[in-house]
Scaffold this active site. Sequence first.
Site, short mmCIF file in Angstrom:
data_model
loop_
_atom_site.label_atom_id
_atom_site.label_comp_id
_atom_site.label_asym_id
_atom_site.label_seq_id
_atom_site.Cartn_x
_atom_site.Cartn_y
_atom_site.Cartn_z
CD GLU A 76 7.13 21.55 99.27
OE1 GLU A 76 7.59 22.68 99.08
OE2 GLU A 76 7.38 20.59 98.52
CE LYS B 214 9.93 22.70 92.08
NZ LYS B 214 8.51 22.41 92.00
CG ASN C 149 13.23 21.81 94.99
OD1 ASN C 149 14.18 21.40 94.32
ND2 ASN C 149 12.02 21.24 94.97
C1 PEP Z 1 8.67 23.06 95.67
O1 PEP Z 1 9.23 22.69 94.67
O2 PEP Z 1 8.88 22.46 96.73
C2 PEP Z 1 7.75 24.21 95.62
C3 PEP Z 1 7.13 24.58 96.71
O3 PEP Z 1 7.62 24.83 94.38
P1 PEP Z 1 6.91 26.26 94.11
O4 PEP Z 1 7.46 27.21 95.12
O5 PEP Z 1 7.30 26.59 92.70
O6 PEP Z 1 5.44 26.04 94.28
#
Ligand code: PEP
Length: 249
Positions: A167, A11, A9
């Site tokens: 998550e 973002k 992801n």
């Molecule tokens: C995410 O954006 O879904 C995520 C898990 O970010 P990170 O791996 O940076 O914690």
Amino acid sequence: MRIPIIAGNWKMYKTVDEAVALVRELKEKLADVNNREIVVCPPFTALHTVYKELSGTNIKLGAQNCYFEDEGAFTGEVSPLMLKNIGVEYVVIGHSERRGYFNENDDLINKKAKALLLKGLKPIICVGESLEQREAGETETLVRKQVFRDLDGIEPYQLKNIVIAYEPIWAIGTGKTATSTEANRVIALIRNTVKEMYSPLEANSIRIQYGGSVKPDNAHEILTQSDIDGALVGGASLKADSFTAIVKF
Ligand code: PEP
């Protein structure tokens, strides 16, 4: 047999040029991988260009969000139809940043999931608790409720096209990860919830990822747990070396 799915992801990072540079590196480094499903989720502005770059490779294209209508007066939104039209296969919905900053709730996420499935797209549905909810002992109740609401009305045959990402919000972008056994425990609970809603068959086949500060040095430990079927990776997906190391855990 559940094939692990590792999704990056990105973002709100990467201009089109930066996205192309990253994906070119990934194509090369990941060309020999055939036992994982690999997905990258660039920002909307880079999707079409990245799609063209990915043609003929083992890397699939995902988007980070969508609306649930095909078209209409919804300024600023992007529809499942539009995403399908440019070669997107997966769409992340219900990410905690969308739930938190943009007030998205389970009813909306459920509508998005159904709209995506109708268009032949595959939702990656994110669920997970905040630190306050965890400390208040609400993790199980909350995650179960999210799964019930997000999957409400989805038919058993559609589940093969859905991925769930557990998550824990306190682990996203913080460098903190759930211990592998704790992540596995909550993911097994999600699987059990799917079993309650559907049947053991659906529960055993649905893929459930872990997300939250997955890095090359913790990927193996997390991703070899019995119920964890891959990762949704934020920060570490922005560099070819770290994403490659996670994919090859
Ligand atoms: C995410 O954006 O879904 C995520 C898990 O970010 P990170 O791996 O940076 O914690």
